[in-house]
Each structure stands twice: as C-alpha cells, then as structure tokens.
Design an enzyme around this catalytic site. Sequence first.
Site, PDB file in Angstrom:
ATOM      1  N   LEU A   1       0.835  -1.208   0.000  1.00  0.00           N
ATOM      2  CA  LEU A   1       0.000   0.000   0.000  1.00  0.00           C
ATOM      3  C   LEU A   1       0.868   1.256   0.000  1.00  0.00           C
ATOM      4  CD1 LEU A   1      -3.036   0.955   0.329  1.00  0.00           C
ATOM      5  CD2 LEU A   1      -2.595   1.045   2.784  1.00  0.00           C
TER       6      LEU A   1
ATOM      7  N   GLU B   1       3.718   4.173  -0.226  1.00  0.00           N
ATOM      8  CA  GLU B   1       4.647   4.659  -1.261  1.00  0.00           C
ATOM      9  C   GLU B   1       5.477   5.784  -0.660  1.00  0.00           C
ATOM     10  OE1 GLU B   1       2.533   5.837  -4.777  1.00  0.00           O
ATOM     11  OE2 GLU B   1       1.558   3.876  -4.975  1.00  0.00           O
TER      12      GLU B   1
ATOM     13  N   SER C   1       0.691   7.820   5.322  1.00  0.00           N
ATOM     14  CA  SER C   1      -0.575   8.069   6.023  1.00  0.00           C
ATOM     15  C   SER C   1      -1.669   8.490   5.056  1.00  0.00           C
ATOM     16  CB  SER C   1      -0.388   9.170   7.078  1.00  0.00           C
ATOM     17  OG  SER C   1       0.462   8.716   8.098  1.00  0.00           O
TER      18      SER C   1
ATOM     19  N   GLN D   1       6.908   0.781  47.240  1.00  0.00           N
ATOM     20  CA  GLN D   1       5.626   1.294  46.736  1.00  0.00           C
ATOM     21  C   GLN D   1       5.758   1.916  45.349  1.00  0.00           C
ATOM     22  OE1 GLN D   1       3.543   3.770  49.513  1.00  0.00           O
ATOM     23  NE2 GLN D   1       2.751   2.003  50.597  1.00  0.00           N
TER      24      GLN D   1
ATOM     25  N   GLN E   1      12.755   0.121  32.933  1.00  0.00           N
ATOM     26  CA  GLN E   1      13.173   0.902  34.103  1.00  0.00           C
ATOM     27  C   GLN E   1      13.363   0.000  35.328  1.00  0.00           C
ATOM     28  OE1 GLN E   1      13.776   3.971  33.496  1.00  0.00           O
ATOM     29  NE2 GLN E   1      14.313   4.706  35.542  1.00  0.00           N
TER      30      GLN E   1
ATOM     31  N   GLY F   1      19.967  -1.785  34.698  1.00  0.00           N
ATOM     32  CA  GLY F   1      20.964  -2.005  33.646  1.00  0.00           C
ATOM     33  C   GLY F   1      20.613  -3.186  32.762  1.00  0.00           C
TER      34      GLY F   1
ATOM     35  N   GLU G   1       0.404   0.267   9.685  1.00  0.00           N
ATOM     36  CA  GLU G   1      -1.059   0.066   9.587  1.00  0.00           C
ATOM     37  C   GLU G   1      -1.847   1.232  10.170  1.00  0.00           C
ATOM     38  OE1 GLU G   1      -2.692  -3.917  10.107  1.00  0.00           O
ATOM     39  OE2 GLU G   1      -0.668  -4.681   9.793  1.00  0.00           O
TER      40      GLU G   1
HETATM   41  N1  COS Z   1     -14.188   1.246   5.445  1.00  0.00           N
HETATM   42  C1  COS Z   1     -14.892   1.496   4.310  1.00  0.00           C
HETATM   43  N2  COS Z   1     -14.855   2.700   3.675  1.00  0.00           N
HETATM   44  C2  COS Z   1     -14.072   3.658   4.223  1.00  0.00           C
HETATM   45  C3  COS Z   1     -13.333   3.464   5.390  1.00  0.00           C
HETATM   46  C4  COS Z   1     -13.405   2.203   6.015  1.00  0.00           C
HETATM   47  N3  COS Z   1     -12.724   1.956   7.116  1.00  0.00           N
HETATM   48  N4  COS Z   1     -12.663   4.597   5.696  1.00  0.00           N
HETATM   49  C5  COS Z   1     -12.984   5.492   4.754  1.00  0.00           C
HETATM   50  N5  COS Z   1     -13.836   4.921   3.862  1.00  0.00           N
HETATM   51  C6  COS Z   1     -14.459   5.572   2.703  1.00  0.00           C
HETATM   52  C7  COS Z   1     -15.130   6.872   3.119  1.00  0.00           C
HETATM   53  O1  COS Z   1     -16.456   6.632   3.571  1.00  0.00           O
HETATM   54  C8  COS Z   1     -15.089   7.666   1.839  1.00  0.00           C
HETATM   55  O2  COS Z   1     -16.077   7.208   0.963  1.00  0.00           O
HETATM   56  P1  COS Z   1     -17.318   8.155   0.491  1.00  0.00           P
HETATM   57  O3  COS Z   1     -16.665   9.373  -0.082  1.00  0.00           O
HETATM   58  O4  COS Z   1     -18.047   7.312  -0.495  1.00  0.00           O
HETATM   59  O5  COS Z   1     -18.067   8.435   1.755  1.00  0.00           O
HETATM   60  C9  COS Z   1     -13.756   7.263   1.207  1.00  0.00           C
HETATM   61  O6  COS Z   1     -13.457   5.975   1.758  1.00  0.00           O
HETATM   62  C10 COS Z   1     -12.640   8.236   1.518  1.00  0.00           C
HETATM   63  O7  COS Z   1     -12.508   8.345   2.928  1.00  0.00           O
HETATM   64  P2  COS Z   1     -11.871   9.615   3.666  1.00  0.00           P
HETATM   65  O8  COS Z   1     -12.468  10.858   3.081  1.00  0.00           O
HETATM   66  O9  COS Z   1     -11.989   9.418   5.139  1.00  0.00           O
HETATM   67  O10 COS Z   1     -10.333   9.528   3.172  1.00  0.00           O
HETATM   68  P3  COS Z   1      -9.052  10.370   3.562  1.00  0.00           P
HETATM   69  O11 COS Z   1      -8.242  10.586   2.344  1.00  0.00           O
HETATM   70  O12 COS Z   1      -9.439  11.586   4.356  1.00  0.00           O
HETATM   71  O13 COS Z   1      -8.167   9.345   4.436  1.00  0.00           O
HETATM   72  C11 COS Z   1      -7.311   8.209   6.405  1.00  0.00           C
HETATM   73  C12 COS Z   1      -8.520   8.812   5.605  1.00  0.00           C
HETATM   74  C13 COS Z   1      -6.254   9.226   6.790  1.00  0.00           C
HETATM   75  C14 COS Z   1      -8.000   7.657   7.638  1.00  0.00           C
HETATM   76  C15 COS Z   1      -6.673   7.034   5.581  1.00  0.00           C
HETATM   77  O14 COS Z   1      -5.915   7.549   4.506  1.00  0.00           O
HETATM   78  C16 COS Z   1      -5.799   6.136   6.442  1.00  0.00           C
HETATM   79  O15 COS Z   1      -6.292   5.227   7.095  1.00  0.00           O
HETATM   80  N6  COS Z   1      -4.461   6.367   6.451  1.00  0.00           N
HETATM   81  C17 COS Z   1      -3.513   5.489   7.119  1.00  0.00           C
HETATM   82  C18 COS Z   1      -3.045   4.480   6.150  1.00  0.00           C
HETATM   83  C19 COS Z   1      -2.342   3.319   6.736  1.00  0.00           C
HETATM   84  O16 COS Z   1      -2.864   2.642   7.597  1.00  0.00           O
HETATM   85  N7  COS Z   1      -1.155   3.075   6.200  1.00  0.00           N
HETATM   86  C20 COS Z   1      -0.371   1.954   6.602  1.00  0.00           C
HETATM   87  C21 COS Z   1      -0.183   1.036   5.446  1.00  0.00           C
HETATM   88  S1  COS Z   1      -0.140  -0.648   5.862  1.00  0.00           S
HETATM   89  S2  COS Z   1       1.498  -0.865   6.837  1.00  0.00           S
END
Ligand code: COS
Length: 378
Positions: free
Chosen positions: A125, A127, A132, A277, A335, A339, A362
Amino acid sequence: MADQSFLNWPFFEDKHRALHAELESWASANLPVDHSDVDQACKDLVAALGKAGFLQHSGAKQGEKLDVRSLCLIRETLARHDGLADFAFAMQGLGTGALSLFGTPDQQAWLDKTRAGEALSAFALSEPKSGSDVANIELSAEDKGNHYVLNGEKTWISNGGIANVYTVFARTGEAPRAKGLSAFVVPADSEGLEIAERLDVIAPHPLARLKFNNVHVPKTNMIGEAGAGFKIAMSVLDVFRSTVGAAALGFARRALDETLARAKSRELFGAPLAELQMVQGHIADMALDVDAAALLIYRAAWTKDMGAARVTREAAMAKLYATDKAQEVIDKAVQIHGGDGVRKGSIVESLYREIRALRIYEGASDVQKIVIARQTLS
Ligand code: COS
C-alpha cells in the site's frame, strides 16, 4: 505464565479457549526462533505455522469468515513468545486480507498456499509520497484492454523480497484521490517487478522498497471493482488494525510477566523490589493498561465477528490504545530491570525495540486519532 483470566470474558467461545491452549503449547515448544537471518526465519516460521494448522485462521475462502477474535488471540500469543513469529503469521493474513474479503474463487486459490504455509504474501500500500495519506497513491495501473500495466514504487513493504504474492494498490484513475484506486493480486515473479532496496529497522524483519517497471497484470487479477481500491484497503485495515493491537498486547503481557518475576526476585534496600511502593505503582499502571487494552481489542474483534459491517472506530481505538500503552508498559519494565533492561539481547530490551514500529505501521497513532475523531463527530 501470563494472566489467562481474560479468556473467560464473554467475548470468547470454547473454540477460542481451545485454540489458545493449543497455540500456547505449540509456542512453548517451538519459540523463540533464531533471528540472525530474518528471511530464512520467516520462511521457516510460515512453513511451521502452516504445518501446525494455525495459518488456516489467516484467511477465508468464499463460504468461510475471518474470525477476528482468533486472529487477535493468535497474534497476542505469538507476540508474547516471539515477535518474529507474530510478524510471520500477521503478514499471511494482511497480505491476503483483500482476497479473503473481496477475492474471486480463482484469486482465492492463493489462500490454499498461504494458509498451508507454502507461499508468503505481502500488502503493498505505502509509497514514498503516500504513507498516512493513502488517497495520494501514485503507482499507476494503465488499462490496456485485457491487462493493466503497472508503473511506480511501493515502500516499507513487509515481506518484500520473500513474498510470493503481493496485494498491490494502484491508481487506475476513475476519479481523483480515494475514488481512483484499485487493488490487484500480483505474483512476485511478474516480469518488471523488482526489489529495489532492502530496508533495515530497529527490530529487523523482511522489509523492502519495490519497483514496478511495466508490470503486466491480467484484468482477472483486479480485486473487487475498478475504483474500489481505497475502500478495500480500509476494510482490510479495519480487520487487521485490531490484530496489531493484539500483538502489542502480547508484548505488554510479556513485559509485565518479566517485571513481576524481577520484582519478586531482586532485592533492593534489604527487601524484594516488589515491596517498594514506587515499584508497586508501576506494576498497578502496567496491569491496568494491559487489561484496558485487552478489553478494547476483544470488543473490536467481537463486534466484527458478530457481523458489524464496519468497526472502523472500535479497531482504531484498539490499535491506538494498545500500541501506545504497550510502549509505556515496556518502558516501565525496562526501568524496573535497571541495567539489565538496556542490555542487548535481554527480553525487555528486545520488546522495547519491537513495540516501536507498531505505533507507526497500519496507520500511525496520529492517524488513528483522526479516524476516531471523525467517527465520533459523524
Ligand atoms: N471502510 C470502508 N470505507 C471507508 C473506510 C473504512 N474503514 N474509511 C474510509 N472509507 C471511505 C469513506 O467513507 C469515503 O467514501 P465516500 O466518499 O463514499 O463516503 C472514502 O473511503 C474516503 O474516505 P476519507 O475521506 O476518510 O479519506 P481520507 O483521504 O481523508 O483518508 C485516512 C482517511 C487518513 C484515515 C486514511 O488515509 C488512512 O487510514 N491512512 C492510514 C493508512 C495506513 O494505515 N497506512 C499503513 C499502510 S499498511 S502498513
């Protein structure tokens, strides 16, 4: 032996208690493994976990269901014995999560291999410019009629370099940002898919940056519909974020166990540490954080298992609380060990390194706060 009274909570059924007992006995006999070659260790762990049957829980074919309580119990137990064993198990689930939830029967054929421990999987996922911010993914998948052509990079990919199959999220461009992404199943031996760099971290595990140079992927390898990639990724994370919390809980329980043994056996000022304590104060905080984390994790897992369509809020709370609190619990353990707590190779020293990444991958703790706030405000 760590506290097991939580198994009597109403979240669990007899099958969970049986699974826990079986895994505890397997883990006591087989873990920890030697970590000096993490690639080989992970391959061996996957083979062993597959042979012992535990990887059956890591995926679900049509007609079956992922049981999140089992996933959490397995991760918690493995993490308590060996962080790398937890990692090896977790990646088999995360790497095939999209296939379990949205795959066609043909795509789910991969699950036969990953659940048997005969193939390793990875979740691609992140890049360089979208960790985030998932909606900012740039790796492109161009529609060429009967296949797609993938170009771009993925990074921080766990199992990168040893996986046999990747779930790859790419921009297919149906709409800007989140609505223009799709998910693909991509075999590791696809022409043009290369491991550009192996990445080393403070608690080493297989990790890599991947390059996609004109990788041809048949249309039948698209998971779900075009443009549904973001929601697929989020649905997978809704399941697996609770399990990250569970791994953190396993680390925290181990730290508490080590601390109890230390506090009872080490004398200071003429009495065991446990009589001070200030030490008791730390132990109370640690025990409280462990139980509170467990409640949030198994609440989230139970809610999903009971059929909730989304557990976004519950899973985010479980991951945020359990990982942040495990860090505090482990810091207190270090802690109290003095050591010995910072001595390379000691159990609490390795827990101190192991826990840190769980507050980042995640979905970093900060992202979980965004998710919780949005869910609470909506
Ligand atoms: N399940 C189903 N749909 C979801 C959802 C979920 N958990 N979370 C969001 N959606 C949907 C939303 O409802 C929205 O759809 P609609 O426009 O049809 O309503 C769409 O997806 C976009 O959601 P949102 O506007 O919340 O997206 P953002 O770009 O604001 O991103 C975050 C939200 C920041 C929460 C997301 O990018 C995220 O989880 N980031 C972290 C990523 C991560 O975990 N990376 C680690 C990789 S694996 S090691």
